[in-house]
Design a protein around this motif. Structure first.
Motif, mmCIF file in Angstrom:
data_model
loop_
_atom_site.group_PDB
_atom_site.id
_atom_site.type_symbol
_atom_site.label_atom_id
_atom_site.label_comp_id
_atom_site.label_asym_id
_atom_site.label_seq_id
_atom_site.Cartn_x
_atom_site.Cartn_y
_atom_site.Cartn_z
ATOM 1 N N UNK A 164 0.849 -1.040 -0.131
ATOM 2 C CA UNK A 164 0.074 0.066 0.077
ATOM 3 C C UNK A 164 1.001 1.119 -0.069
ATOM 4 N N UNK A 165 0.600 2.289 -0.924
ATOM 5 C CA UNK A 165 1.409 3.574 -0.868
ATOM 6 C C UNK A 165 0.315 4.552 -0.425
ATOM 7 N N UNK A 166 0.827 5.451 0.487
ATOM 8 C CA UNK A 166 0.282 6.543 1.043
ATOM 9 C C UNK A 166 1.125 7.783 0.664
ATOM 10 N N UNK A 167 0.457 8.705 -0.286
ATOM 11 C CA UNK A 167 1.286 9.869 -0.544
ATOM 12 C C UNK A 167 0.592 11.175 0.298
ATOM 13 N N UNK A 168 1.788 11.911 0.343
ATOM 14 C CA UNK A 168 1.402 13.104 0.989
ATOM 15 C C UNK A 168 2.007 14.309 0.116
ATOM 16 N N UNK A 169 1.127 15.469 0.229
ATOM 17 C CA UNK A 169 1.696 16.619 -0.874
ATOM 18 C C UNK A 169 1.637 17.676 0.173
ATOM 19 N N UNK A 170 2.090 18.963 -0.323
ATOM 20 C CA UNK A 170 1.871 20.326 0.354
ATOM 21 C C UNK A 170 0.653 20.809 0.779
ATOM 22 N N UNK A 171 -0.462 20.060 0.249
ATOM 23 C CA UNK A 171 -1.777 20.576 0.129
ATOM 24 C C UNK A 171 -2.245 20.369 1.482
ATOM 25 N N UNK A 172 -2.970 21.384 2.271
ATOM 26 C CA UNK A 172 -3.116 20.908 3.606
ATOM 27 C C UNK A 172 -4.356 19.988 3.830
ATOM 28 N N UNK A 173 -4.692 19.309 4.758
ATOM 29 C CA UNK A 173 -5.519 18.261 4.959
ATOM 30 C C UNK A 173 -5.501 17.996 6.489
ATOM 31 N N UNK A 174 -7.007 17.520 6.783
ATOM 32 C CA UNK A 174 -7.175 17.262 8.130
ATOM 33 C C UNK A 174 -7.124 15.739 8.195
ATOM 34 N N UNK A 175 -6.659 14.759 7.395
ATOM 35 C CA UNK A 175 -6.781 13.471 7.361
ATOM 36 C C UNK A 175 -5.350 12.894 7.857
ATOM 37 N N UNK A 176 -5.581 12.090 8.883
ATOM 38 C CA UNK A 176 -4.327 11.374 9.476
ATOM 39 C C UNK A 176 -3.893 9.935 8.894
ATOM 40 N N UNK A 177 -2.726 9.445 9.465
ATOM 41 C CA UNK A 177 -2.212 8.289 9.354
ATOM 42 C C UNK A 177 -2.054 7.650 10.422
ATOM 43 N N UNK A 178 -2.682 6.421 10.852
ATOM 44 C CA UNK A 178 -2.545 6.072 11.961
ATOM 45 C C UNK A 178 -1.654 4.392 11.888
ATOM 46 N N UNK A 179 -0.619 4.508 12.217
ATOM 47 C CA UNK A 179 0.404 3.398 12.341
ATOM 48 C C UNK A 179 0.082 2.549 13.491
ATOM 49 N N UNK A 180 0.364 1.344 13.494
ATOM 50 C CA UNK A 180 0.305 0.295 14.527
ATOM 51 C C UNK A 180 1.736 -0.482 14.800
ATOM 52 N N UNK A 181 2.525 0.096 15.526
ATOM 53 C CA UNK A 181 3.903 -0.712 15.843
ATOM 54 C C UNK A 181 4.548 -0.759 14.535
ATOM 55 N N UNK A 182 4.421 0.502 13.824
ATOM 56 C CA UNK A 182 5.120 0.426 12.428
ATOM 57 C C UNK A 182 6.518 1.095 12.429
ATOM 58 N N UNK A 183 7.312 0.234 11.848
ATOM 59 C CA UNK A 183 8.682 0.806 11.683
ATOM 60 C C UNK A 183 9.074 1.586 10.467
ATOM 61 N N UNK A 184 9.503 2.852 10.821
ATOM 62 C CA UNK A 184 9.711 3.714 9.454
ATOM 63 C C UNK A 184 11.312 3.658 9.212
ATOM 64 N N UNK A 185 11.450 3.650 7.899
ATOM 65 C CA UNK A 185 12.683 3.810 6.978
ATOM 66 C C UNK A 185 12.849 5.377 6.555
ATOM 67 N N UNK A 186 13.478 6.214 6.794
ATOM 68 C CA UNK A 186 13.565 7.374 6.072
ATOM 69 C C UNK A 186 14.497 7.342 5.031
#
Length: 95
Positions: free
Chosen positions: A1-23
């Motif tokens: 699954x891909x979740x995209x983020x842009x510079x357009x302001x939004x009130x929507x959240x992304x809720x991880x659950x014990x998610x490991x992030x790689x930058x």
């Protein structure tokens, strides 16, 4: 699954659950949570498991917001890789 983020302001959240992030953006990013302290994730580093709702992500001085029409939940114990291309921050979730 891909979740995209842009510079357009939004009130929507992304809720991880014990998610490991790689930058993988090549820059430091800050995960800005709804009710938890911010988490700075250095370039090419990996986080511990994260379970707080993400309001938006800051890369440098730019804020990126979820471009989905609804809040998104990430299944438990997945991995999310952050990449940046053409002013779109992508969170590729696998697991």
């Amino acid at each position: 699954m891909n979740i995209c983020f842009t510079e357009t302001p939004s009130r929507k959240t992304v809720k991880p659950s014990k998610t490991v992030f790689l930058n993988n953006t090549g820059h430091d990013v800050t995960l800005k949570f709804v009710t938890a302290p911010d988490l700075v994730l250095g370039a090419y580093t990996i986080s511990n498991g994260v379970s707080a709702a993400i309001d938006h992500i800051r890369l440098g001085v730019t804020d990126f917001y979820s471009c989905h029409s609804q809040n998104v939940a990430i299944p438990a114990e997945c991995t999310a890789v952050l990449t940046l291309s053409n002013r779109v921050l992508t969170m590729a979730v696998s697991g």
